[in-house]
Design a protein around this motif. Structure first.
Motif, short mmCIF file in Angstrom:
data_model
loop_
_atom_site.label_atom_id
_atom_site.label_comp_id
_atom_site.label_asym_id
_atom_site.label_seq_id
_atom_site.Cartn_x
_atom_site.Cartn_y
_atom_site.Cartn_z
N PRO A 97 3.22 -0.04 -4.67
CA PRO A 97 1.88 0.15 -4.05
C PRO A 97 1.67 -0.20 -2.85
N SER A 98 2.49 -1.11 -2.35
CA SER A 98 2.26 -1.64 -0.72
C SER A 98 2.87 -0.91 0.11
N SER A 99 3.59 0.06 -0.32
CA SER A 99 4.57 1.10 0.77
C SER A 99 3.68 2.08 1.39
N GLN A 100 3.41 2.27 2.73
CA GLN A 100 2.93 3.18 3.35
C GLN A 100 3.68 4.41 3.30
N THR A 101 4.84 4.21 3.75
CA THR A 101 5.78 5.60 3.23
C THR A 101 5.61 6.04 2.01
N GLY A 102 5.56 5.31 0.94
CA GLY A 102 5.51 5.93 -0.32
C GLY A 102 4.17 6.66 -0.44
N ALA A 103 3.27 5.85 -0.08
CA ALA A 103 1.60 6.44 -0.05
C ALA A 103 1.76 8.01 0.60
N GLN A 104 2.31 7.88 1.78
CA GLN A 104 2.09 9.13 2.49
C GLN A 104 2.97 10.35 1.90
N LEU A 105 4.23 10.06 1.30
CA LEU A 105 4.92 11.04 0.55
C LEU A 105 4.22 11.44 -0.69
N LEU A 106 3.52 10.40 -1.41
CA LEU A 106 2.66 10.91 -2.60
C LEU A 106 1.52 11.96 -1.91
N ASP A 107 0.87 11.42 -0.99
CA ASP A 107 -0.23 12.40 -0.30
C ASP A 107 0.34 13.90 -0.26
N PHE A 108 1.54 13.89 0.38
CA PHE A 108 2.03 15.52 0.72
C PHE A 108 2.55 15.81 -0.39
N MET A 109 3.51 15.28 -1.41
CA MET A 109 3.80 15.83 -2.72
C MET A 109 2.75 16.47 -3.67
#
Length: 290
Positions: free
Chosen positions: A231-243
């Motif tokens: 939950p603290s990963s900006q990379t993970g958040a941006q990937l989820l937004d895109f996916m």
């Protein structure tokens, strides 16, 4: 899946998110590997005995794949004149494409015609003129999701092929994690950017209904989505937004839907290897013959 906004509004932050995805997914590398594995023999067949070759790219983005394919075609037929027509709705990506052409040796000699519009508007423009340019090779890479009518689109572009020509469609494989994710959460995800998700199974069903001859080739790919579960990963958040084609994954869905999507991504769409969650992003390359 290369989830992007409809080509007519594919600008600004959406382009940046798409480029972020490409940096993290290795998708272009996988597609280019597929191109170099699959296309040489097909291009030799298409161009055999021809005095000129005309290529049409539909939804070509920033041209990273197109320039490679054109260079490959040039290398196979160095003495044959080539023209390239490009249909792309994003003026920002067209500018990127032009900049790439300017610094790619050999490609600068190819005359390009730029059509800054989506695929539907290109079809309308061509039909209105009543004089259709025909092509030896037409390619639609990761863009078939965004057309209004799949059957009409395939029928139209197939009609533009010259004798012995090929229409190449690259689309997410029916066995991919994209298909699992978007078909499972169709109601939640197909609300803005996409209103109907399509995989290779949908395209093949359409080809067979129209009685078109085709070959299917697998283009394997996977990428690391481990950070999507932090939950603290900006990379993970941006990937989820895109996916999920959402502005902000955390705010766009209820806690139950978010939890369901994350569970699906980990357990149904991916494999676990050395502690990494590797998302199945396999692509299908369909070569449709004239």
């Amino acid at each position: 899946m290369a989830v992007e906004a409809k080509q007519t509004c594919y600008e600004g932050s959406v382009v940046r998110n798409f480029q972020f995805y490409l940096e993290h997914s290795g998708e272009h590398s996988a597609i280019l590997q597929g191109v170099h594995n699959i296309l040489p023999g097909e291009l030799k067949r298409i161009g055999a005995g021809k005095s000129s070759l005309d290529v049409l790219g539909v939804g070509s983005g920033g041209g990273e794949v197109d320039t490679q394919m054109l260079a490959l075609l040039q290398s196979i037929f160095p003495a044959v004149p080539i023209t390239a027509d490009i249909v792309e709705g994003s003026s920002m990506l067209i500018d990127n494409f032009k900049a790439l052409v300017a610094k790619t040796p050999g490609i600068q000699k190819i005359p390009f015609t730029w059509h800054v519009m989506n695929s539907e508007n290109y079809g309308k423009e061509v039909k209105a003129k009543g004089c259709m340019k025909r092509f030896d090779f037409i390619h639609m890479i990761q863009m078939i999701y965004y057309v209004d009518n799949l059957a009409d689109t395939i029928k139209f572009y197939h009609s533009l092929l010259k004798d012995n020509g090929t229409l190449m469609i690259m689309v997410e494989a029916a066995s991919s994690g994209w298909n699992t994710l978007w078909k499972t959460y169709h109601k939640e995800l197909c609300i803005s950017t996409l209103t109907e998700y399509r995989s290779s199974a949908d395209v093949i069903a359409c080809l067979e209904k129209q009685g078109l001859k085709y070959e299917e080739h697998a283009v394997p790919n996977s990428f690391d989505i481990t950070e999507c579960f932090d939950p603290s990963s900006q990379t993970g958040a941006q990937l989820l937004d895109f996916m999920t084609a959402s502005e902000h994954f955390q705010q766009s869905f209820t806690p139950e839907i978010r939890a369901g999507i994350l569970d699906l991504l980990r357990n149904k769409c991916s494999t676990i290897k050395d502690g990494m969650v590797l998302f199945n992003s396999d692509i299908s390359c369909l070569l449709v013959h004239a």
